[in-house]
Write a protein that holds these residues in place. Structure first.
Motif, PDB file in Angstrom:
ATOM      1  N   ARG A 162      32.644  35.056  37.967  1.00  0.00           N
ATOM      2  CA  ARG A 162      32.511  34.242  39.189  1.00  0.00           C
ATOM      3  C   ARG A 162      31.359  33.249  39.030  1.00  0.00           C
ATOM      4  O   ARG A 162      31.458  32.091  39.438  1.00  0.00           O
ATOM      5  CB  ARG A 162      32.250  35.156  40.402  1.00  0.00           C
ATOM      6  CG  ARG A 162      33.475  35.915  40.855  1.00  0.00           C
ATOM      7  CD  ARG A 162      33.147  36.922  41.948  1.00  0.00           C
ATOM      8  NE  ARG A 162      34.331  37.650  42.336  1.00  0.00           N
ATOM      9  CZ  ARG A 162      35.164  37.262  43.296  1.00  0.00           C
ATOM     10  NH1 ARG A 162      34.908  36.189  44.007  1.00  0.00           N
ATOM     11  NH2 ARG A 162      36.250  37.960  43.561  1.00  0.00           N
ATOM     12  N   ARG A 219      35.480  33.997  27.517  1.00  0.00           N
ATOM     13  CA  ARG A 219      35.542  35.462  27.415  1.00  0.00           C
ATOM     14  C   ARG A 219      34.672  35.969  26.266  1.00  0.00           C
ATOM     15  O   ARG A 219      33.970  36.957  26.395  1.00  0.00           O
ATOM     16  CB  ARG A 219      36.976  35.964  27.217  1.00  0.00           C
ATOM     17  CG  ARG A 219      37.892  35.748  28.377  1.00  0.00           C
ATOM     18  CD  ARG A 219      39.040  36.750  28.393  1.00  0.00           C
ATOM     19  NE  ARG A 219      38.616  38.042  28.879  1.00  0.00           N
ATOM     20  CZ  ARG A 219      38.511  38.355  30.177  1.00  0.00           C
ATOM     21  NH1 ARG A 219      38.821  37.490  31.115  1.00  0.00           N
ATOM     22  NH2 ARG A 219      38.088  39.552  30.535  1.00  0.00           N
ATOM     23  N   ASP A 244      38.612  44.440  31.432  1.00  0.00           N
ATOM     24  CA  ASP A 244      38.838  44.705  30.002  1.00  0.00           C
ATOM     25  C   ASP A 244      37.703  45.544  29.423  1.00  0.00           C
ATOM     26  O   ASP A 244      37.442  45.496  28.233  1.00  0.00           O
ATOM     27  CB  ASP A 244      38.900  43.368  29.238  1.00  0.00           C
ATOM     28  CG  ASP A 244      37.618  42.550  29.397  1.00  0.00           C
ATOM     29  OD1 ASP A 244      36.835  42.839  30.325  1.00  0.00           O
ATOM     30  OD2 ASP A 244      37.388  41.640  28.583  1.00  0.00           O
ATOM     31  N   ARG A 304      46.001  36.837  41.629  1.00  0.00           N
ATOM     32  CA  ARG A 304      45.077  37.306  40.588  1.00  0.00           C
ATOM     33  C   ARG A 304      45.652  38.477  39.802  1.00  0.00           C
ATOM     34  O   ARG A 304      45.466  38.573  38.592  1.00  0.00           O
ATOM     35  CB  ARG A 304      43.725  37.668  41.208  1.00  0.00           C
ATOM     36  CG  ARG A 304      42.968  36.400  41.569  1.00  0.00           C
ATOM     37  CD  ARG A 304      41.504  36.619  41.682  1.00  0.00           C
ATOM     38  NE  ARG A 304      41.158  37.390  42.868  1.00  0.00           N
ATOM     39  CZ  ARG A 304      40.112  38.213  42.925  1.00  0.00           C
ATOM     40  NH1 ARG A 304      39.358  38.394  41.882  1.00  0.00           N
ATOM     41  NH2 ARG A 304      39.846  38.832  44.045  1.00  0.00           N
ATOM     42  N   ARG A 336      47.792  37.310  31.328  1.00  0.00           N
ATOM     43  CA  ARG A 336      47.135  36.316  30.471  1.00  0.00           C
ATOM     44  C   ARG A 336      47.193  36.790  29.014  1.00  0.00           C
ATOM     45  O   ARG A 336      47.298  37.999  28.737  1.00  0.00           O
ATOM     46  CB  ARG A 336      45.690  36.091  30.928  1.00  0.00           C
ATOM     47  CG  ARG A 336      44.803  37.283  30.738  1.00  0.00           C
ATOM     48  CD  ARG A 336      43.384  37.019  31.191  1.00  0.00           C
ATOM     49  NE  ARG A 336      42.620  38.242  31.135  1.00  0.00           N
ATOM     50  CZ  ARG A 336      41.741  38.623  32.028  1.00  0.00           C
ATOM     51  NH1 ARG A 336      41.494  37.881  33.077  1.00  0.00           N
ATOM     52  NH2 ARG A 336      41.083  39.751  31.889  1.00  0.00           N
TER      53      ARG A 336
HETATM   54  O1   DC Z   1      36.028  41.966  40.097  1.00  0.00           O
HETATM   55  P1   DC Z   1      36.176  40.556  40.686  1.00  0.00           P
HETATM   56  O2   DC Z   1      37.273  40.442  41.678  1.00  0.00           O
HETATM   57  O3   DC Z   1      34.873  40.041  41.194  1.00  0.00           O
HETATM   58  O4   DC Z   1      36.586  39.661  39.414  1.00  0.00           O
HETATM   59  C1   DC Z   1      36.838  38.295  39.538  1.00  0.00           C
HETATM   60  C2   DC Z   1      37.821  37.828  38.484  1.00  0.00           C
HETATM   61  O5   DC Z   1      37.196  37.833  37.201  1.00  0.00           O
HETATM   62  C3   DC Z   1      39.105  38.606  38.332  1.00  0.00           C
HETATM   63  O6   DC Z   1      40.152  38.017  39.065  1.00  0.00           O
HETATM   64  C4   DC Z   1      39.418  38.539  36.861  1.00  0.00           C
HETATM   65  C5   DC Z   1      38.122  38.178  36.204  1.00  0.00           C
HETATM   66  N1   DC Z   1      37.563  39.243  35.386  1.00  0.00           N
HETATM   67  C6   DC Z   1      37.989  39.351  34.087  1.00  0.00           C
HETATM   68  O7   DC Z   1      38.861  38.610  33.672  1.00  0.00           O
HETATM   69  N2   DC Z   1      37.431  40.284  33.271  1.00  0.00           N
HETATM   70  C7   DC Z   1      36.482  41.114  33.715  1.00  0.00           C
HETATM   71  N3   DC Z   1      35.946  42.007  32.871  1.00  0.00           N
HETATM   72  C8   DC Z   1      36.048  41.027  35.047  1.00  0.00           C
HETATM   73  C9   DC Z   1      36.621  40.102  35.887  1.00  0.00           C
END
Ligand code: DC
Length: 229
Positions: free
Chosen positions: A39, A113, A135, A184, A191
């Motif tokens: 975020r 990432r 992940d 989401r 993805r």
């Molecule tokens: O947990 P959250 O809803 O605050 O996470 C926001 C977004 O971040 C979620 O839609 C996918 C991404 N995310 C991710 O891809 N990998 C992570 N380890 C944590 C979050």
């Protein structure tokens, strides 16, 4: 001796962060909210005008990625810490629907990432950890000591997120929250890079019909048995 690592993965709004925070407090472990990191980096791209239509990043984003620093503030006396974007706590600017809509797109990006995963892994040399995300048990710490897969029905998750927004004074319809949760889920699961999956050897916690306290005690019990306490 290696630090103990506990991971929690699961869909948006299933109560991972609430559970992870209370476990970390109880065990006196460091809590890392990796969703907050994605975020915060989304906020960076939004505020530096690098987000084009549909959340696509501008072609210059790679050049600025090296300049972005994401970390967490020192834990306070209650063990709480907050995500920082280039040294500034941005907690109150990342929990809104604009960032929620953008973050799925941003978190698909391989370079982003890779950068986030390296930061996340670096915390394992500092402290015992509770880390939550999408992940963590599959990619970031596949050999973690204890892995949880947290889940709940989509309706229940949307309702909980909506309540959270409402309690924080954010006026948004349940329909809009449901739409964002479904969007989401779809993006996170499908993805190409590090999709949301149930990590191997993870313990399932379906908390659709469980209270926050029941979920906490279920997980804590498991951890204490595992760690022989
Ligand atoms: O947990 P959250 O809803 O605050 O996470 C926001 C977004 O971040 C979620 O839609 C996918 C991404 N995310 C991710 O891809 N990998 C992570 N380890 C944590 C979050």
């Amino acid at each position: 001796m290696n630090n103990t690592i506990i991971t929690l993965d699961g869909h948006s709004g299933c109560g991972k962060s609430t559970l992870a925070k209370s476990l970390a407090k109880e065990l006196n472990f460091l809590y890392i909210d990796t969703g907050a990191m994605y975020r915060a980096i989304s906020l960076f791209f939004l505020e530096s005008n690098q987000v084009l239509k549909n959340g696509i990043l501008s072609s210059h984003y790679e050049e600025t990625l090296d300049l972005v620093n994401i970390d967490f503030s020192e834990p306070n006396e209650n063990g709480e810490s907050w995500v920082r974007l280039n040294g500034e706590i941005v907690e109150d600017r990342i929990r809104n629907i604009e960032i929620s809509n953008l973050v799925s797109e941003v978190s698909k990006n391989t370079l982003i990432r890779t950068k986030m995963v390296l930061i996340q892994q670096s915390y394992s040399s500092i402290s015992n950890l509770v880390m939550d995300g999408r992940d963590i048990g599959s990619v970031v710490f596949p050999n973690a000591d204890i892995k949880f897969w947290v889940t709940a029905s989509a309706d229940k998750r949307a309702y909980r997120r909506w309540l959270e927004y409402k309690e924080n004074g954010k006026n948004i319809s349940i329909q809009e929250v449901t739409k964002n949760i479904n969007f989401r889920d779809e993006n996170d699961q499908n993805r190409k890079v590090s999709p949301l999956i149930k990590p191997e050897n993870s313990i399932i916690i379906d908390n659709t019909e469980m209270s926050i306290e029941e979920t906490f005690h279920f997980a804590l019990n498991h951890i204490q048995n595992h760690l022989g306490k």
